[in-house]
Design a protein around this motif. Structure first.
Motif, PDB file in Angstrom:
ATOM      1  N   TRP A  13       0.726  -1.277  -0.061  1.00 36.23           N
ATOM      2  CA  TRP A  13      -0.131  -0.058   0.061  1.00 36.23           C
ATOM      3  C   TRP A  13       0.921   1.052   0.148  1.00 36.23           C
ATOM      4  CZ3 TRP A  13      -4.460   1.488  -1.655  1.00 36.23           C
ATOM      5  CH2 TRP A  13      -5.104   2.488  -1.202  1.00 36.23           C
ATOM      6  N   THR A  14       0.039   2.416  -0.508  1.00 34.49           N
ATOM      7  CA  THR A  14       1.155   3.599  -0.481  1.00 34.49           C
ATOM      8  C   THR A  14       1.620   4.024   0.871  1.00 34.49           C
ATOM      9  OG1 THR A  14       0.915   5.728  -1.743  1.00 34.49           O
ATOM     10  CG2 THR A  14      -1.193   5.149  -0.523  1.00 34.49           C
ATOM     11  N   GLY A  15       0.784   3.782   1.912  1.00 31.60           N
ATOM     12  CA  GLY A  15       1.476   4.242   3.257  1.00 31.60           C
ATOM     13  C   GLY A  15       2.212   3.104   3.768  1.00 31.60           C
ATOM     14  N   ALA A  16       2.824   2.210   3.084  1.00 27.24           N
ATOM     15  CA  ALA A  16       3.643   1.022   3.443  1.00 27.24           C
ATOM     16  C   ALA A  16       4.859   1.250   4.100  1.00 27.24           C
ATOM     17  CB  ALA A  16       3.796  -0.202   2.522  1.00 27.24           C
ATOM     18  N   GLY A  17       5.438   2.536   3.707  1.00 27.20           N
ATOM     19  CA  GLY A  17       6.702   3.122   4.097  1.00 27.20           C
ATOM     20  C   GLY A  17       7.784   2.262   3.350  1.00 27.20           C
ATOM     21  N   LYS A  18       7.580   1.443   2.490  1.00 26.39           N
ATOM     22  CA  LYS A  18       8.515   0.721   1.861  1.00 26.39           C
ATOM     23  C   LYS A  18       8.067   0.499   0.447  1.00 26.39           C
ATOM     24  CE  LYS A  18       7.100  -3.895   3.311  1.00 26.39           C
ATOM     25  NZ  LYS A  18       7.383  -5.022   3.845  1.00 26.39           N
ATOM     26  N   ALA A  19       9.103   0.111  -0.591  1.00 22.12           N
ATOM     27  CA  ALA A  19       8.704  -0.012  -2.065  1.00 22.12           C
ATOM     28  C   ALA A  19       8.269  -1.641  -2.196  1.00 22.12           C
ATOM     29  CB  ALA A  19       9.753   0.200  -2.880  1.00 22.12           C
ATOM     30  N   GLY A  47      16.539   9.557   0.723  1.00 24.55           N
ATOM     31  CA  GLY A  47      17.067   9.107   1.833  1.00 24.55           C
ATOM     32  C   GLY A  47      16.185   7.776   2.614  1.00 24.55           C
ATOM     33  N   ASP A  48      15.680   8.163   3.831  1.00 25.55           N
ATOM     34  CA  ASP A  48      14.861   7.069   4.398  1.00 25.55           C
ATOM     35  C   ASP A  48      13.261   7.296   4.282  1.00 25.55           C
ATOM     36  OD1 ASP A  48      17.140   6.027   5.560  1.00 25.55           O
ATOM     37  OD2 ASP A  48      17.031   7.439   7.375  1.00 25.55           O
ATOM     38  N   THR A  49      13.123   8.256   3.299  1.00 23.62           N
ATOM     39  CA  THR A  49      11.493   8.562   3.224  1.00 23.62           C
ATOM     40  C   THR A  49      11.368   7.895   1.673  1.00 23.62           C
ATOM     41  OG1 THR A  49      11.655  10.838   4.162  1.00 23.62           O
ATOM     42  CG2 THR A  49      10.091  10.246   2.650  1.00 23.62           C
ATOM     43  N   VAL A  50      10.125   7.088   1.778  1.00 23.41           N
ATOM     44  CA  VAL A  50       9.370   6.486   0.621  1.00 23.41           C
ATOM     45  C   VAL A  50       8.103   7.034   0.475  1.00 23.41           C
ATOM     46  CG1 VAL A  50       8.825   4.277  -0.542  1.00 23.41           C
ATOM     47  CG2 VAL A  50      11.000   4.452   1.076  1.00 23.41           C
ATOM     48  N   THR A  51       8.190   7.580  -0.932  1.00 28.59           N
ATOM     49  CA  THR A  51       6.625   7.867  -1.311  1.00 28.59           C
ATOM     50  C   THR A  51       6.291   6.948  -2.549  1.00 28.59           C
ATOM     51  OG1 THR A  51       7.630   9.635  -2.312  1.00 28.59           O
ATOM     52  CG2 THR A  51       6.694  10.044  -0.293  1.00 28.59           C
ATOM     53  N   SER A  52       4.959   7.140  -3.085  1.00 28.10           N
ATOM     54  CA  SER A  52       4.715   6.722  -4.374  1.00 28.10           C
ATOM     55  C   SER A  52       3.595   7.295  -5.035  1.00 28.10           C
ATOM     56  CB  SER A  52       4.225   5.297  -4.229  1.00 28.10           C
ATOM     57  OG  SER A  52       2.833   5.068  -3.343  1.00 28.10           O
ATOM     58  N   GLU A  53       3.652   7.062  -6.482  1.00 29.14           N
ATOM     59  CA  GLU A  53       2.766   7.727  -7.327  1.00 29.14           C
ATOM     60  C   GLU A  53       2.104   6.659  -8.129  1.00 29.14           C
ATOM     61  OE1 GLU A  53       5.031  10.327 -10.097  1.00 29.14           O
ATOM     62  OE2 GLU A  53       5.591  11.667  -8.426  1.00 29.14           O
ATOM     63  N   THR A  54       0.880   6.824  -8.497  1.00 27.90           N
ATOM     64  CA  THR A  54       0.027   5.936  -9.343  1.00 27.90           C
ATOM     65  C   THR A  54       0.437   5.876 -10.798  1.00 27.90           C
ATOM     66  OG1 THR A  54      -1.801   5.836  -7.566  1.00 27.90           O
ATOM     67  CG2 THR A  54      -2.125   4.793  -9.918  1.00 27.90           C
ATOM     68  N   VAL A  55       0.589   4.635 -11.335  1.00 30.20           N
ATOM     69  CA  VAL A  55       1.056   4.812 -12.835  1.00 30.20           C
ATOM     70  C   VAL A  55       0.043   3.893 -13.671  1.00 30.20           C
ATOM     71  CG1 VAL A  55       2.806   4.420 -14.800  1.00 30.20           C
ATOM     72  CG2 VAL A  55       3.343   5.696 -12.596  1.00 30.20           C
ATOM     73  N   THR A  56      -0.593   4.379 -14.695  1.00 27.63           N
ATOM     74  CA  THR A  56      -1.475   3.427 -15.258  1.00 27.63           C
ATOM     75  C   THR A  56      -0.575   2.334 -16.176  1.00 27.63           C
ATOM     76  OG1 THR A  56      -1.597   5.025 -17.175  1.00 27.63           O
ATOM     77  CG2 THR A  56      -3.169   5.363 -15.306  1.00 27.63           C
ATOM     78  N   LEU A  57      -1.349   1.249 -16.585  1.00 23.83           N
ATOM     79  CA  LEU A  57      -0.843   0.417 -17.421  1.00 23.83           C
ATOM     80  C   LEU A  57      -0.576   1.153 -18.819  1.00 23.83           C
ATOM     81  CD1 LEU A  57      -2.248  -2.975 -18.044  1.00 23.83           C
ATOM     82  CD2 LEU A  57      -1.644  -1.733 -19.891  1.00 23.83           C
ATOM     83  N   LYS A  58      -1.343   1.735 -19.182  1.00 26.72           N
ATOM     84  CA  LYS A  58      -0.824   2.414 -20.854  1.00 26.72           C
ATOM     85  C   LYS A  58       0.057   3.473 -20.672  1.00 26.72           C
ATOM     86  CE  LYS A  58      -4.662   5.917 -20.537  1.00 26.72           C
ATOM     87  NZ  LYS A  58      -5.876   6.394 -21.376  1.00 26.72           N
ATOM     88  N   ASP A  59       0.266   4.148 -19.582  1.00 26.76           N
ATOM     89  CA  ASP A  59       1.246   5.095 -19.383  1.00 26.76           C
ATOM     90  C   ASP A  59       2.801   4.527 -18.958  1.00 26.76           C
ATOM     91  OD1 ASP A  59      -0.528   6.856 -20.169  1.00 26.76           O
ATOM     92  OD2 ASP A  59      -1.159   7.603 -17.892  1.00 26.76           O
ATOM     93  N   ILE A 111       9.831   0.420  -9.862  1.00 28.21           N
ATOM     94  CA  ILE A 111       8.364   0.348 -10.357  1.00 28.21           C
ATOM     95  C   ILE A 111       8.200  -1.357 -10.599  1.00 28.21           C
ATOM     96  CG2 ILE A 111       9.093   0.743 -12.741  1.00 28.21           C
ATOM     97  CD1 ILE A 111       6.191   1.864 -12.936  1.00 28.21           C
ATOM     98  N   TRP A 112       7.409  -2.033  -9.926  1.00 26.37           N
ATOM     99  CA  TRP A 112       6.907  -3.356 -10.384  1.00 26.37           C
ATOM    100  C   TRP A 112       5.941  -3.354 -11.286  1.00 26.37           C
ATOM    101  CZ3 TRP A 112       9.284  -2.088  -5.797  1.00 26.37           C
ATOM    102  CH2 TRP A 112      10.305  -3.144  -5.199  1.00 26.37           C
ATOM    103  N   ILE A 113       6.168  -3.752 -12.441  1.00 31.79           N
ATOM    104  CA  ILE A 113       5.301  -3.326 -13.691  1.00 31.79           C
ATOM    105  C   ILE A 113       4.058  -4.020 -13.716  1.00 31.79           C
ATOM    106  CG2 ILE A 113       5.233  -2.944 -16.196  1.00 31.79           C
ATOM    107  CD1 ILE A 113       8.274  -2.485 -15.883  1.00 31.79           C
ATOM    108  N   VAL A 114       2.824  -3.396 -13.992  1.00 29.52           N
ATOM    109  CA  VAL A 114       1.686  -4.309 -14.278  1.00 29.52           C
ATOM    110  C   VAL A 114       1.658  -3.912 -15.845  1.00 29.52           C
ATOM    111  CG1 VAL A 114      -0.998  -4.212 -14.308  1.00 29.52           C
ATOM    112  CG2 VAL A 114       0.446  -4.069 -12.140  1.00 29.52           C
ATOM    113  N   ASP A 115       1.519  -4.954 -16.774  1.00 34.97           N
ATOM    114  CA  ASP A 115       1.495  -5.051 -18.056  1.00 34.97           C
ATOM    115  C   ASP A 115       0.703  -6.114 -18.686  1.00 34.97           C
ATOM    116  OD1 ASP A 115       3.488  -6.711 -17.895  1.00 34.97           O
ATOM    117  OD2 ASP A 115       5.094  -5.804 -18.608  1.00 34.97           O
TER     118      ASP A 115
END
Length: 571
Positions: free
Chosen positions: A434-440, A481-493, A527-531
């Motif tokens: 999840w986006t709030g997991a604090g890790k990739a 650094g020690d901060t991990v955030t995320s952004e949503t990326v669509t399959l087509k993009d 990025i762990w890719i959904v394709d």
């Protein structure tokens, strides 16, 4: 001969011999005493009041031979007017179904495949499908800050077997459908607290007494008598063992499922405005092969069960013209509502059910998709009752009902009950990290997906009704650094993102998905890719397991090739 006499005389008069003899005698006597103390049967007794530890109006509760302990402070059972009552939660755990207790309107509701039973605290009798049913007991009382259900009501509504005895008060409940070993006592024998004849005596079992064998301890067994005494007897005193199943009843019944004749290929259409309804033709142009569309039309508006409704009959007619079913989605996600008020208050829950069905039937849609998230542990019983009553209402109106569930905590929403009442159960096969997991991490690695599916099947969901939801998106993880955030990326993009950063995708064999990473300044991107390649693995698994089909979040994030792959595979 004289020599032997002289020797014997000498030994007898020898003081050392006398001392040794005395010691030997003492040791023998001590040994006998120790043996008797350790191995001979004890005559010490324990009263049933001491054993069951009940006082006042409390009642001991035994479920399938397990004597419950009141670790949360409130007794599991109480007696009022010679009637046994058990805590609502305790009964729910026993029957694997839900009596929904409403401490606001002081009611209890229990829905079966035939209709809803409802009792009011302190009132004799109950209603079934709105009609009064007379009883000589009060179905619901309130004490110790909680609701207690009369065991007579439990038997009347589910067929659950039980015995009730007093002095001291004790009730033995036999959960519906569970196996147990019944037997008979073949001689008068003392029942003891534990296995072994040094344990305290509780009672005497008589020859011919019927018992349930609870657990074997080797040469002893714990047994439960018909008058609710739980104790141990030697195995040699047990005869005529026979394994039987407890009677089943309404708590095990299932509605007949309204399933489609072909595998489900569903797409969720995010429509949070009337303008979005006008985009349906564009959405359908990409989703070739989709046979069910679920527009997000119904949002719970307030704590009274009112809805924000974007339903549109022209939209429905357009989809029907293309052979596509419409399952209207109802959600609590976009509104700040109180799930306790929505699901635990009887009148609000009823209003919500009626408002949903009215909205869906008004536009001629084919079904309802429930996407209620973050219900809260204290609201699960009410939520489950909501699903059951909604299922009956959908059945009356020939609507298909599907319910969405998280992957990890699906069991928290009583999936086994959902499976009995709803047509389809949807498993979210995404948001592994999840986006709030604090890790990739991955959005839906294959082993995580499989674990979720197997968990659902183990909970009682049939393969023919389990839909796996797949994502048309993933997350780009940014570490600084020690901060991990995320952004949503669509399959087509995603392809353009990789090309823009000169990133190369590498196939992760174990995850069955592509992975890429790169750096830009002091930031690391992964990025762990959904394709289409990774989704192919998931839909292949759906077909291998012979599941009901797939659902995809969300329409517009994919390509036409994505739906071609889905429609070619999910057939």
């Amino acid at each position: 001969m004289d020599k032997f006499k002289k020797l014997a005389s000498k030994i007898v008069t020898d003081k050392r011999f006398i001392i040794i003899l005395i010691i030997l005698v003492v040791l023998v006597v001590a040994g006998i005493l120790i043996y008797n103390k350790r191995y001979s049967p004890s005559n010490e007794t324990m009263t049933l009041n001491e054993y069951y530890e009940v006082k006042g109006d409390e009642m001991a509760v035994i479920i399938d031979g397990d004597l419950l302990s009141n670790i949360d402070g409130a007794p599991d059972g109480i007696v009022r007017n010679n009637t046994p009552y058990v805590k609502c939660k305790t009964i729910n755990d026993a029957i694997k179904d839900v009596y929904a207790y409403d401490n606001s309107e002081h009611k209890v509701s229990f829905t079966t495949t035939e209709g809803t039973y409802r009792g009011t605290a302190g009132a004799t009798g109950y209603t079934f499908k709105g009609q009064n049913v007379a009883t000589d007991y009060v179905p619901l009382i309130e004490a110790n800050g909680t609701g207690y259900i009369a065991l007579g009501f439990v038997k009347d509504t589910t067929g659950t077997e039980y015995t009730f005895n007093q002095d001291p008060a004790r009730a033995a409940i036999y959960t519906p459908g569970a196996e147990r070993t019944k037997a008979e006592i073949d001689e008068d024998i003392e029942m003891r607290r534990f296995g072994g004849n040094r344990s305290k005596i509780l009672a005497t079992a008589k020859k011919g007494d019927k018992i349930t064998v609870v657990e074997n301890y080797g040469s002893w067994s714990q047994v439960l008598t018909e008058d609710g005494i739980l104790g141990c007897v030697p195995n040699s005193a047990i005869d005529d063992k026979d394994t039987v199943k407890n009677k089943t009843g309404a708590a095990q019944d299932s509605l007949k499922h309204n399933l489609m004749s072909e595998p489900i290929r569903l797409g969720w259409h995010q429509a949070f405005s009337s303008a979005a309804n006008g985009e349906v033709e564009s959405v359908l142009s990409t989703a070739g092969g989709m046979n069910v569309i679920s527009p997000t039309w119904l949002q719970i508006k307030d704590n009274k069960g009112s809805l924000n409704n974007l339903s549109n009959d022209n939209y429905v007619n357009l989809c029907h013209g293309k052979g596509i079913k419409v399952w209207v989605l109802v959600s609590n996600i976009e509104r700040d509502v109180d799930e306790n008020q929505l699901f635990n208050v009887t009148s609000t829950r009823d209003a919500l059910v009626n408002n949903i069905v009215s909205a869906v039937t008004a536009v001629g849609a084919d079904g309802v998709n429930v996407d209620i998230e973050s219900v809260g542990d204290n609201n699960v019983d009410g939520y489950t009752e909501f699903i059951k009553t909604l299922a009956l209402k959908c059945k009356e109106n020939n609507l298909v009902l599907s319910v969405d569930n998280y992957n990890i905590s699906s069991a928290d929403y009583n999936v086994d009950v959902q499976a009995r009442f709803t047509d389809y159960v949807v498993l979210f096969g995404y948001d592994e990290t999840w986006t709030g997991a604090g890790k990739a991490g991955s959005n839906n690695s294959i082993n995580w997906v499989k674990k979720g599916v197997e968990g659902m099947l183990a909970e009682g969901v049939d393969k023919s009704q389990l839909i796996l939801a797949i994502p048309f998106y993933t997350r780009l993880w940014i570490q600084s650094g020690d901060t991990v955030t995320s952004e949503t990326v669509t399959l087509k993009d995603t392809p353009a993102l990789l090309e823009q950063n000169n990133a190369t995708a590498n196939w992760l064999k174990e995850n069955k998905e592509n992975y890429a990473e790169w750096s830009n300044g002091d930031k690391k991107y992964s990025i762990w890719i959904v394709d289409n390649k990774s989704l192919q693995e998931r839909v292949n698994y759906v077909m291998e397991k012979k599941l009901a089909g797939i659902a995809a979040w969300k329409l517009g994030n994919e390509t036409a090739d994505t739906w071609k792959m889905i429609s070619d595979t999910v057939r």
